[in-house]
Scaffold this motif. Structure first.
Motif, PDB file in Angstrom:
ATOM      1  N   GLY A  82      10.659  28.341  18.471  1.00  0.00           N
ATOM      2  CA  GLY A  82      11.816  27.331  18.103  1.00  0.00           C
ATOM      3  C   GLY A  82      12.529  27.417  19.070  1.00  0.00           C
ATOM      4  N   LEU A  83      13.640  26.128  18.748  1.00  0.00           N
ATOM      5  CA  LEU A  83      14.577  26.281  19.592  1.00  0.00           C
ATOM      6  C   LEU A  83      15.496  27.219  17.955  1.00  0.00           C
ATOM      7  CD1 LEU A  83      14.617  22.202  20.280  1.00  0.00           C
ATOM      8  CD2 LEU A  83      14.415  24.158  21.777  1.00  0.00           C
ATOM      9  N   GLU A  84      15.584  27.143  17.217  1.00  0.00           N
ATOM     10  CA  GLU A  84      16.638  27.728  16.231  1.00  0.00           C
ATOM     11  C   GLU A  84      15.859  29.117  15.604  1.00  0.00           C
ATOM     12  OE1 GLU A  84      17.913  25.332  13.100  1.00  0.00           O
ATOM     13  OE2 GLU A  84      18.277  23.504  13.882  1.00  0.00           O
ATOM     14  N   VAL A  85      14.469  29.134  15.690  1.00  0.00           N
ATOM     15  CA  VAL A  85      14.125  30.123  14.607  1.00  0.00           C
ATOM     16  C   VAL A  85      12.656  30.704  15.791  1.00  0.00           C
ATOM     17  CG1 VAL A  85      13.360  29.471  12.994  1.00  0.00           C
ATOM     18  CG2 VAL A  85      13.607  31.694  12.971  1.00  0.00           C
ATOM     19  N   ASN A  86      11.582  31.627  15.747  1.00  0.00           N
ATOM     20  CA  ASN A  86      10.737  31.276  16.163  1.00  0.00           C
ATOM     21  C   ASN A  86       9.970  32.258  14.648  1.00  0.00           C
ATOM     22  OD1 ASN A  86      11.444  31.151  18.180  1.00  0.00           O
ATOM     23  ND2 ASN A  86      11.908  33.667  19.056  1.00  0.00           N
ATOM     24  N   ARG A  87       8.805  31.747  14.410  1.00  0.00           N
ATOM     25  CA  ARG A  87       7.951  32.222  12.865  1.00  0.00           C
ATOM     26  C   ARG A  87       7.157  32.551  13.058  1.00  0.00           C
ATOM     27  NH1 ARG A  87      10.823  30.149   8.628  1.00  0.00           N
ATOM     28  NH2 ARG A  87      12.317  28.619   9.061  1.00  0.00           N
ATOM     29  N   CYS A  88       6.406  33.917  12.057  1.00  0.00           N
ATOM     30  CA  CYS A  88       4.893  33.747  12.631  1.00  0.00           C
ATOM     31  C   CYS A  88       4.673  32.338  11.228  1.00  0.00           C
ATOM     32  CB  CYS A  88       5.088  35.440  11.551  1.00  0.00           C
ATOM     33  SG  CYS A  88       5.623  36.326  12.810  1.00  0.00           S
ATOM     34  N   THR A  89       3.172  31.978  11.902  1.00  0.00           N
ATOM     35  CA  THR A  89       2.279  31.273  11.049  1.00  0.00           C
ATOM     36  C   THR A  89       1.446  31.478  10.400  1.00  0.00           C
ATOM     37  OG1 THR A  89       3.831  29.715  11.653  1.00  0.00           O
ATOM     38  CG2 THR A  89       1.907  29.012  10.927  1.00  0.00           C
ATOM     39  N   LYS A  90       0.366  31.732   9.172  1.00  0.00           N
ATOM     40  CA  LYS A  90      -0.539  32.522   9.205  1.00  0.00           C
ATOM     41  C   LYS A  90      -1.714  31.363   9.199  1.00  0.00           C
ATOM     42  CE  LYS A  90      -2.380  34.460   4.700  1.00  0.00           C
ATOM     43  NZ  LYS A  90      -2.152  35.121   3.650  1.00  0.00           N
ATOM     44  N   CYS A  91      -2.924  32.299  10.079  1.00  0.00           N
ATOM     45  CA  CYS A  91      -4.050  31.740  10.417  1.00  0.00           C
ATOM     46  C   CYS A  91      -4.495  30.891   8.352  1.00  0.00           C
ATOM     47  CB  CYS A  91      -5.359  32.023  10.959  1.00  0.00           C
ATOM     48  SG  CYS A  91      -4.581  33.484  12.774  1.00  0.00           S
ATOM     49  N   ARG A  92      -5.250  30.087   9.362  1.00  0.00           N
ATOM     50  CA  ARG A  92      -6.036  28.770   8.116  1.00  0.00           C
ATOM     51  C   ARG A  92      -6.739  29.713   7.245  1.00  0.00           C
ATOM     52  NH1 ARG A  92      -4.521  23.646   6.546  1.00  0.00           N
ATOM     53  NH2 ARG A  92      -3.464  23.119   8.310  1.00  0.00           N
ATOM     54  N   SER A  93      -8.150  30.306   8.393  1.00  0.00           N
ATOM     55  CA  SER A  93      -9.010  30.638   7.784  1.00  0.00           C
ATOM     56  C   SER A  93      -8.529  32.653   6.637  1.00  0.00           C
ATOM     57  CB  SER A  93     -10.093  30.621   8.435  1.00  0.00           C
ATOM     58  OG  SER A  93     -11.574  31.430   8.587  1.00  0.00           O
ATOM     59  N   PRO A  94      -8.924  32.357   5.857  1.00  0.00           N
ATOM     60  CA  PRO A  94      -8.796  34.419   5.886  1.00  0.00           C
ATOM     61  C   PRO A  94      -9.289  35.127   6.342  1.00  0.00           C
ATOM     62  CG  PRO A  94     -10.139  32.685   4.195  1.00  0.00           C
ATOM     63  CD  PRO A  94      -8.880  31.751   5.629  1.00  0.00           C
ATOM     64  N   SER A  95     -10.375  34.394   6.996  1.00  0.00           N
ATOM     65  CA  SER A  95     -11.643  35.019   7.796  1.00  0.00           C
ATOM     66  C   SER A  95     -11.786  35.387   9.352  1.00  0.00           C
ATOM     67  CB  SER A  95     -12.700  34.683   7.251  1.00  0.00           C
ATOM     68  OG  SER A  95     -13.531  33.764   7.842  1.00  0.00           O
ATOM     69  N   CYS A  96     -10.460  34.917   9.523  1.00  0.00           N
ATOM     70  CA  CYS A  96      -9.679  35.240  10.912  1.00  0.00           C
ATOM     71  C   CYS A  96      -8.855  36.059  10.590  1.00  0.00           C
ATOM     72  CB  CYS A  96      -9.047  33.669  11.804  1.00  0.00           C
ATOM     73  SG  CYS A  96      -8.652  34.022  13.119  1.00  0.00           S
ATOM     74  N   GLU A  97      -8.446  36.976  12.189  1.00  0.00           N
ATOM     75  CA  GLU A  97      -7.896  38.395  12.579  1.00  0.00           C
ATOM     76  C   GLU A  97      -7.120  37.903  13.460  1.00  0.00           C
ATOM     77  OE1 GLU A  97      -7.973  42.375  14.346  1.00  0.00           O
ATOM     78  OE2 GLU A  97      -9.836  41.968  13.048  1.00  0.00           O
ATOM     79  N   SER A  98      -7.281  36.733  14.197  1.00  0.00           N
ATOM     80  CA  SER A  98      -6.308  36.336  15.337  1.00  0.00           C
ATOM     81  C   SER A  98      -6.256  35.496  16.173  1.00  0.00           C
ATOM     82  CB  SER A  98      -6.342  37.337  16.741  1.00  0.00           C
ATOM     83  OG  SER A  98      -5.003  36.780  17.174  1.00  0.00           O
ATOM     84  N   CYS A  99      -5.559  34.312  15.716  1.00  0.00           N
ATOM     85  CA  CYS A  99      -5.213  32.427  15.872  1.00  0.00           C
ATOM     86  C   CYS A  99      -4.930  32.510  16.635  1.00  0.00           C
ATOM     87  CB  CYS A  99      -5.664  31.767  14.958  1.00  0.00           C
ATOM     88  SG  CYS A  99      -4.273  32.485  13.967  1.00  0.00           S
ATOM     89  N   PHE A 100      -5.018  30.811  17.719  1.00  0.00           N
ATOM     90  CA  PHE A 100      -4.233  30.655  18.572  1.00  0.00           C
ATOM     91  C   PHE A 100      -3.379  29.606  18.470  1.00  0.00           C
ATOM     92  CE2 PHE A 100      -3.539  26.629  21.706  1.00  0.00           C
ATOM     93  CZ  PHE A 100      -2.898  27.675  23.065  1.00  0.00           C
ATOM     94  N   SER A 101      -3.819  28.980  17.496  1.00  0.00           N
ATOM     95  CA  SER A 101      -3.062  27.896  16.165  1.00  0.00           C
ATOM     96  C   SER A 101      -3.554  28.048  15.249  1.00  0.00           C
ATOM     97  CB  SER A 101      -3.442  26.395  16.767  1.00  0.00           C
ATOM     98  OG  SER A 101      -4.747  26.677  16.965  1.00  0.00           O
TER      99      SER A 101
END
Length: 208
Positions: A82-101
């Protein structure tokens, strides 16, 4: 007697001050350790903002919230700049290990299979589980084969010993990517008429 009481109170007060100073040093050391990479840091909540190359990872412990600055987001999260801060956003599915969005998974956790950005414990109908890739692959459900074409060689229907005949079938778009597993065209060797009838020259094959 009063002097002894005074000395005892002084000793107790000194021990309390020593204990408080020691606690403050430990708290400061822990705070500095938790604030690595931070631009702003809270003693209670850790990092609030990070250096521009880092991501802010926030997690909860009961009702408390903590922040940490990381170079790469951990499994189950994806990075959003982001412009002010880069964030780690959690994947919606708990069974997902790595997500694109948030809603599109790229790799699933063990015992789950990936299909079109979602994780499944059992692959959906018309797909088959691939244990090596942990993905659900589209199965081949093509249409019926056509009749074999005329046996030809370089466009001729006679005058040679061997030729080739072909047949085709319709294949769904998703299954076309499977290539040899779901072919839309087949060819096979066939025997031709070596001599054309009536001694005529070899005739071109008619389109079929």
């Amino acid at each position: 007697m009063q002097w002894i009481i005074f000395m005892l109170l002084l000793f107790i007060s000194s021990m309390e001050m020593l204990t408080q100073n020691r606690w403050k040093k430990q708290a400061s050391a822990g705070l500095l350790e938790n604030c690595t990479g931070c631009v702003l840091c809270s003693e209670d909540n850790g990092c609030i903002t990070c250096h521009h190359r880092l991501f802010l990872l926030i997690w909860r412990d009961g009702i408390r919230q903590y922040g940490m600055c990381v170079h790469t987001c951990p499994p189950g999260y994806f990075g959003v700049r982001g412009l002010e801060v880069n964030r780690c956003t959690k994947c919606r599915s708990p069974s997902c290990e790595s997500c694109f969005s948030r809603d599109f998974c790229m790799k699933c956790k063990d015992k789950f299979y990936l299909h079109k950005g979602q994780c499944f414990r059992q692959c959906p109908p018309s797909t088959a589980a691939q244990p090596s890739t942990r993905e659900c692959q589209e199965t081949c459900v093509p249409g019926p084969w056509s009749q074999w074409s005329a046996c030809t060689h370089e466009g001729r229907t006679c005058g040679c010993k061997w030729g080739v005949e072909t047949r085709v079938r319709e294949v769904p778009g998703a299954a076309q990517e499977e290539g040899a597993a779901c072919p839309a065209l087949e060819t096979r060797r066939c025997r031709m008429r070596k001599h054309c009838p009536g001694g005529e020259h070899a005739l071109p094959a008619t389109p079929g």
